[in-house]
Design a protein around this motif. Structure first.
Motif, short mmCIF file in Angstrom:
data_model
loop_
_atom_site.label_atom_id
_atom_site.label_comp_id
_atom_site.label_asym_id
_atom_site.label_seq_id
_atom_site.Cartn_x
_atom_site.Cartn_y
_atom_site.Cartn_z
N HIS A 29 44.21 39.68 31.93
CA HIS A 29 44.31 39.25 33.32
C HIS A 29 45.10 40.26 34.15
CE1 HIS A 29 46.56 37.12 36.57
NE2 HIS A 29 45.34 36.70 36.86
N ARG A 30 46.23 40.72 33.63
CA ARG A 30 47.04 41.71 34.36
C ARG A 30 46.26 43.00 34.58
NH1 ARG A 30 51.43 40.17 30.82
NH2 ARG A 30 50.99 42.07 29.64
N ALA A 52 35.39 35.09 45.70
CA ALA A 52 36.48 35.81 46.38
C ALA A 52 37.42 34.88 47.12
CB ALA A 52 35.88 36.84 47.35
N SER A 53 36.96 33.68 47.49
CA SER A 53 37.84 32.76 48.22
C SER A 53 39.01 32.29 47.37
CB SER A 53 37.02 31.55 48.71
OG SER A 53 36.58 30.76 47.61
N ARG A 54 38.90 32.48 46.04
CA ARG A 54 39.97 32.05 45.13
C ARG A 54 40.75 33.24 44.57
NH1 ARG A 54 37.62 27.74 40.96
NH2 ARG A 54 39.88 27.52 40.63
N TRP A 55 40.64 34.38 45.28
CA TRP A 55 41.29 35.59 44.79
C TRP A 55 42.80 35.40 44.62
CZ3 TRP A 55 41.98 39.73 42.25
CH2 TRP A 55 43.00 40.63 42.57
N GLU A 56 43.45 34.86 45.62
CA GLU A 56 44.91 34.71 45.55
C GLU A 56 45.32 33.82 44.37
OE1 GLU A 56 43.85 36.03 49.58
OE2 GLU A 56 43.15 34.36 48.33
N TRP A 86 43.15 46.52 38.38
CA TRP A 86 41.93 47.25 38.72
C TRP A 86 41.28 46.69 39.99
CZ3 TRP A 86 36.54 45.62 37.71
CH2 TRP A 86 35.61 46.61 38.08
N TYR A 87 41.20 45.36 40.09
CA TYR A 87 40.57 44.75 41.26
C TYR A 87 41.26 45.18 42.56
CZ TYR A 87 38.07 41.53 38.11
OH TYR A 87 37.27 40.98 37.14
N GLU A 88 42.56 45.35 42.50
CA GLU A 88 43.30 45.70 43.71
C GLU A 88 43.01 47.12 44.18
OE1 GLU A 88 47.31 44.58 42.63
OE2 GLU A 88 47.13 42.71 43.79
N THR A 89 42.34 47.92 43.35
CA THR A 89 41.94 49.27 43.77
C THR A 89 40.56 49.28 44.44
OG1 THR A 89 40.83 49.83 41.67
CG2 THR A 89 43.22 50.22 41.81
N LEU A 90 39.85 48.14 44.40
CA LEU A 90 38.49 48.08 44.95
C LEU A 90 38.52 47.93 46.47
CD1 LEU A 90 36.88 45.66 42.31
CD2 LEU A 90 36.72 48.15 42.39
N PRO A 91 37.39 48.25 47.11
CA PRO A 91 37.29 48.03 48.56
C PRO A 91 37.54 46.56 48.91
CG PRO A 91 35.46 49.37 47.76
CD PRO A 91 36.17 48.87 46.55
N PRO A 106 39.70 41.90 47.52
CA PRO A 106 38.85 42.92 46.89
C PRO A 106 37.42 42.41 46.70
CG PRO A 106 40.36 41.95 45.30
CD PRO A 106 40.79 41.46 46.64
N ILE A 107 36.47 43.32 46.88
CA ILE A 107 35.06 42.98 46.67
C ILE A 107 34.77 43.21 45.19
CG2 ILE A 107 32.68 43.51 47.33
CD1 ILE A 107 33.80 44.59 49.98
N ILE A 108 34.79 42.13 44.43
CA ILE A 108 34.68 42.21 42.98
C ILE A 108 33.23 42.03 42.56
CG2 ILE A 108 35.41 41.12 40.80
CD1 ILE A 108 37.98 40.29 42.28
N PRO A 109 32.69 42.96 41.77
CA PRO A 109 31.28 42.86 41.37
C PRO A 109 31.03 41.67 40.46
CG PRO A 109 32.39 44.61 40.15
CD PRO A 109 33.36 44.15 41.20
N ASP A 110 29.75 41.26 40.38
CA ASP A 110 29.36 40.20 39.46
C ASP A 110 29.70 40.62 38.03
OD1 ASP A 110 28.34 39.10 41.73
OD2 ASP A 110 26.23 39.35 41.19
#
Length: 319
Positions: free
Chosen positions: A126-127, A160-164, A132-137, A144-148
């Motif tokens: 998870h960490r 993405a609405s549950r990112w936080e 890594w996700y925080e480096t994405l656009p 972050p725009i996380i791929p499928d």
């Protein structure tokens, strides 16, 4: 039915295979524990071994506990316990009893997934992913725009609405991820185990012990591998007199084969090496560990002699 507060990562029916002989009440059955920190072996009630409070049960938003994983694991254990004696004492035809092999494959898969260290692995993964996700656009909301992602051939979008909520996951959320991961991954692992060749090594004397992490998965040539990787071998102490050895099929049938009791150390070697904190045994493990020490000493001596035989003579010139 009330779910237990203390939740086992090793089934009590399995541990009773290695219980100190002579118990009449299974709730009072004991087992020898040899801690790897060099403290003295002790006897302990099986119900108090390899257990942790609410190991699989996170707290829901309404304040109640979720026992879904614990109950599903308990149901599987109950099913396995009903035919386990056929594997530990009998000689079933596994080609015919493929349903039993299928269920036992699932049981073995859960052993790899339900140990507390796997929860720590979930936390570490998870960490890593959050970093890594925080480096994405980012999207318009700064998320972050996380791929499928893909699992067992199916693609799943990330909400993405549950990112936080995901980013800030606490211990309770990690427990939820850990428990959900057992259910999500068990069947695919079980399918790989089922396809392999199973050989049960059968001893005349009870000379095998087990551990707090008894299913060994090894590859002789690779450091990174999975259960389905060609060349993977698995070892599982079924009882003090029987070890399951899982290998690539290569047209070899499943079966039960005699194994010399005096060579039990060769099998205990794998169990000891894979243990996390505890060796578990039906008797005080001194004699079995002494046999193992002799085996390791002889193995090291043979390796030293082979190495010495390949060392160039001092009179040989180097170029």
């Amino acid at each position: 039915m009330t779910a237990p507060k203390n939740q086992h990562w090793l089934s009590q029916f399995y541990l009773r295979q290695f219980a100190v002989p002579g118990f009449r009440n299974r709730k009072r059955a004991k087992i020898w524990l040899w801690p790897k920190d060099d403290s003295e072996p002790i006897k302990k009630k099986i119900r108090d071994v390899c257990t942790e409070e609410f190991l699989y049960s996170h707290i829901r938003t309404d304040g109640s506990r979720c026992y879904r994983a614990e109950r599903k694991l308990a149901a599987l254990e109950t099913t396995i316990s009903r035919f386990y004696s056929r594997l530990s004492d009998g000689v079933p035809d596994l080609e015919q009893a493929w349903g039993m092999k299928k269920l036992f494959s699932l049981f073995l898969a859960t052993l790899l997934l339900r140990h507390p260290e796997e929860r720590e692995g979930t936390k570490s993964t998870h960490r890593t992913l959050v970093t890594w996700y925080e480096t994405l656009p980012k999207d318009s909301a700064g998320r972050p725009i996380i791929p499928d992602f893909e699992h067992e051939g199916e693609r799943y979008p990330f909400d993405a609405s549950r990112w936080e909520e995901y980013r800030d996951a606490d211990k309770n959320a990690i427990t939820k991820m850990f428990a959900e991961g057992i259910e999500a991954n068990a069947r695919s692992l079980a399918n790989e185990i089922f396809k392999k060749r199973w050989a049960f090594w059968c001893l005349n004397e009870p000379r095998l012990f087990t551990s707090d992490f008894p299913l060994v998965v090894k590859h002789l040539d690779r450091k990174v591998f999975g259960v389905g990787t060609p060349g993977v071998q698995m070892f599982f102490p079924v009882s003090p007199k029987r070890m399951l050895h899982v290998t690539d099929r290569e047209d070899n049938p499943d079966g039960f084969y005699p194994f010399p009791s005096e060579r039990a150390a060769e099998l205990n070697f794998f169990t000891l090496g894979n243990s996390k904190q505890l060796i578990l045994s039906h008797e005080q493990p001194d004699s079995m560990l002494e046999e193992l020490d002799i085996f390791l000493t002889e193995t090291i001596s043979q390796a030293y002699r082979r190495c010495s035989a390949n060392v160039p003579s001092p009179s040989r010139e180097w170029h």
